[in-house]
Motif scaffolding. Sequence first.
Motif, mmCIF file in Angstrom:
data_model
loop_
_atom_site.group_PDB
_atom_site.id
_atom_site.type_symbol
_atom_site.label_atom_id
_atom_site.label_comp_id
_atom_site.label_asym_id
_atom_site.label_seq_id
_atom_site.Cartn_x
_atom_site.Cartn_y
_atom_site.Cartn_z
ATOM 1 N N LEU B 367 54.382 46.548 55.383
ATOM 2 C CA LEU B 367 54.455 45.402 56.293
ATOM 3 C C LEU B 367 55.196 45.861 57.537
ATOM 4 C CD1 LEU B 367 55.368 42.797 53.614
ATOM 5 C CD2 LEU B 367 53.642 42.347 55.313
ATOM 6 N N LEU B 368 54.583 45.704 58.704
ATOM 7 C CA LEU B 368 55.199 46.255 59.915
ATOM 8 C C LEU B 368 55.986 45.227 60.718
ATOM 9 C CD1 LEU B 368 52.466 48.680 61.284
ATOM 10 C CD2 LEU B 368 54.124 49.005 59.480
ATOM 11 N N ASP B 369 55.899 43.959 60.342
ATOM 12 C CA ASP B 369 56.709 42.959 61.043
ATOM 13 C C ASP B 369 56.907 41.739 60.151
ATOM 14 O OD1 ASP B 369 54.392 41.299 61.290
ATOM 15 O OD2 ASP B 369 53.748 42.531 62.984
ATOM 16 N N ASP B 370 57.713 40.796 60.642
ATOM 17 C CA ASP B 370 58.069 39.664 59.781
ATOM 18 C C ASP B 370 57.108 38.485 59.904
ATOM 19 O OD1 ASP B 370 58.737 38.913 62.285
ATOM 20 O OD2 ASP B 370 60.836 38.459 61.888
ATOM 21 N N SER B 372 53.705 39.053 59.289
ATOM 22 C CA SER B 372 52.493 39.467 58.565
ATOM 23 C C SER B 372 52.653 39.218 57.066
ATOM 24 C CB SER B 372 52.215 40.944 58.838
ATOM 25 O OG SER B 372 52.081 41.133 60.218
ATOM 26 N N LYS B 373 51.528 39.312 56.348
ATOM 27 C CA LYS B 373 51.575 39.004 54.914
ATOM 28 C C LYS B 373 50.894 40.089 54.087
ATOM 29 C CE LYS B 373 51.717 34.058 55.484
ATOM 30 N NZ LYS B 373 51.111 32.769 55.277
ATOM 31 N N SER B 374 51.358 40.211 52.872
ATOM 32 C CA SER B 374 50.726 41.159 51.956
ATOM 33 C C SER B 374 50.654 40.534 50.565
ATOM 34 C CB SER B 374 51.546 42.446 51.911
ATOM 35 O OG SER B 374 50.966 43.333 51.001
ATOM 36 N N ASN B 375 49.468 40.534 49.984
ATOM 37 C CA ASN B 375 49.297 39.972 48.640
ATOM 38 C C ASN B 375 48.664 41.014 47.725
ATOM 39 O OD1 ASN B 375 50.026 37.405 49.720
ATOM 40 N ND2 ASN B 375 47.918 37.156 50.429
ATOM 41 N N THR B 376 49.012 40.947 46.465
ATOM 42 C CA THR B 376 48.411 41.866 45.488
ATOM 43 C C THR B 376 48.001 41.068 44.253
ATOM 44 O OG1 THR B 376 50.055 43.460 46.248
ATOM 45 C CG2 THR B 376 48.754 44.094 44.350
ATOM 46 N N SER B 394 53.520 48.903 45.131
ATOM 47 C CA SER B 394 54.790 48.645 45.805
ATOM 48 C C SER B 394 54.501 48.119 47.203
ATOM 49 C CB SER B 394 55.632 49.914 45.869
ATOM 50 O OG SER B 394 55.022 50.843 46.719
ATOM 51 N N VAL B 395 55.375 47.266 47.667
ATOM 52 C CA VAL B 395 55.242 46.696 49.009
ATOM 53 C C VAL B 395 56.590 46.822 49.698
ATOM 54 C CG1 VAL B 395 54.610 44.651 50.348
ATOM 55 C CG2 VAL B 395 53.627 44.985 48.086
ATOM 56 N N GLY B 396 56.570 47.245 50.930
ATOM 57 C CA GLY B 396 57.837 47.353 51.645
ATOM 58 C C GLY B 396 57.593 47.520 53.121
ATOM 59 N N LYS B 397 58.691 47.723 53.842
ATOM 60 C CA LYS B 397 58.543 47.945 55.278
ATOM 61 C C LYS B 397 58.669 49.434 55.566
ATOM 62 C CE LYS B 397 63.359 46.872 56.322
ATOM 63 N NZ LYS B 397 64.249 46.091 57.169
#
Lengths: 270, 453
Positions: B367-370, B372-376, B394-397
């Motif tokens: 995730l490159l900014d606050d 945006s969204k990421s779902n799995t 894994s999800v992170g910045k």
Amino acid sequence: MGKINIEKKEYSGIPADVRVRLLRLGVKLSRTVECIELSSWNAGAGIVPQEEIVLVSFSGNNFISINESKAKTLTLIAYSDAKDSVLNLVSSVPVKRMVFLPADSVALNWMCRNVGKCEIKSDSQKQSQARISVSSVFSSDTEFHIDSFHYEASSFKLSLDSVNYAESKVRAKAIIPEKALGVSCAIDLFSLVEGGSVELSPFIEISNDNIKASHSALARGYDKAELFYLYSKGLSEEEARILIRKNILLRNLPEEEFEQHLERWENELD
Amino acid sequence: MKTESSKKGYVYRTPPGITKEAVLKLSEIKKDPAWMRELRLKALDAFLSMGLPSWSPEIPIDFSKITLFTKPVESQQSDWEKLPKEIKETFDRLGIPEAEREFLAGSGAQYESEVVYKKLKEEIAKQGVIFSSMDEAVHEHPEIVKEYFGRLIPYSDNKYSALNTAAWSGGTFIYVPKGVKLTMPLQTYYRMNFEGSGQFERTLIIVDEGAEVHYVEGCTAPLYSSASLHAGVVEIFAKKNSRMRFSTVQNWSKNVLNLTTKRGLAEENAVIEWIDGNLGSGLNMKYPAIILKGDNSRGDILSITSAGESQNIDAGGKVICIGKNTSSKVVGKGISFKGGTHTYRGLVKVLKAAENSNVSVNCDALLLDDISKSNTYPTNIIQNTNSLVKHEASVGKIDQDKLFYLMSKGISEEEAKTLIVLGFLSPIVKELPMEYAVELNKLIRMQMENSVG
């Protein structure tokens, strides 16, 4: 040795912060609530719920078992406002819903079987750490739906270890909203497949970049190398399998509390 | 002097709307055999009666505004020089003829609803390889098409496979004979140029025993204010001991909805690989699937997803293990920025008969900014006691230490972030042919411009 207080209360009589957190999780309770208060260091008390909704408030390290219930369905609410508390729970009755409302550094260790279709909801507080470890024998068809909700700077870990003999499904979902900055979240699902079919679904929904989240799911049969090693140490196939199952189910639980219950279950399964 | 059709940019268009009249007109233009016309009509009924899956994101589309069929030219060419100037210039700008000369065994180009160009190198054709448009294949290889068409993805599979079966036009047909191993890839480039267009190409690939082929497809469209729809269907049959790699660089513009169904069937010892680059479109729903039917078959899915401003990119993969000793590796890498949403959605199913199967899934997101969204959303099902299914995500910045290190070397923040993202995606990008890897990296750089601040 700590004390156990059991009393029945109307919903309005339970602590306001519990009601607020239940509302936040979308859990509506209207019936009489059986309140079980566990003070420090209870060991091995057997509880027989009379009501469908049971609020277990605990502080310190506690161990209780629920092997029978007078209620048709059971909603358990595990609540602690005391830091560094642990609820160790063994159950072998169907549980419709488990709600976990922890304070900082609070853990729920739950070994269960015959749970049926169960919904787990967890609500971690700001800047808190919480952990749920579930070990379950899926000897009959089982379904877990787990939802965890996260708030700013909270840390949450969920592990679910199971041995599967039936048709089972586990869906664990972590929701990290936009404002929940600094969250750390890990979900790990494991199933040893002895028979039947198992479905593991670890879901994550993330709406900010200041988080650290991971999840894993592993479903497999016995590891042949592990079995071979145990045979080489003189264990029979049955002994090796029992040892592996025990290791899986107890690896995230305090062994001494849960071991004898697991041994009894193994004997019953045989 | 321009002809009337070149002024309009097409020879014929059906009126907007997905209707029975439009499907019948399309069938008439295509001179469909009776079985195909009947299939189209059955599929249209299914499309009109089917709902969306409950898990689907909202699909912002008004079907009454979608043009089902646009015929861009009178006939397909095998010589660039004979193409209308406008079309030739479009593909020239995309570098298609140059790529054909340099590193392709054959190439094709689809403009709107029809394949306008197809050419296979002579030495490849001599080996018995067939590389044609699906329209041609229906007439020239009717037995093969009738046997395989819709066998893996029937019209009843989902709403958009029904739409594709009713409205399909163009696409690619490939047959690689027994033992023929193509060392250079085949390619088709898809282009949608009109606002409110629908592109429903159909691709059918049969890789016979012991054969090998790599097929690459690329997709682009200009940006308009109203939505266009791309709903392709790809079916791959990989016979015993064969090997098929299917690579996609999807760069549709943000007004395109990309709702594509792709599925491959691997027989004994066969290998199918999907390399899936999803960069474009406003809404993408694409989950390449592999059915590992044969014993010892293998299927890998490598997927890159880049979701920028106003993009909802829902991608992933499905693996179904049926044969014994099957294996699969699924790797997904996703980035979200400028408010984009990236979703990994996957299914792994090991059936009871698929003894000793082994599937590993690994999907990571940045995730490159606050905003945006990421779902799995992975689902892993195992129905026997001696297989293994493993999923990790894994999800992170962006790692701040890495960013700081690069910036301390005099690299700007934007460039440093881009380098980290390209490094994150590189395990998959490097699986593409060099020319596509370069293109993909360029596209990601372009998308990420001004992503800082």
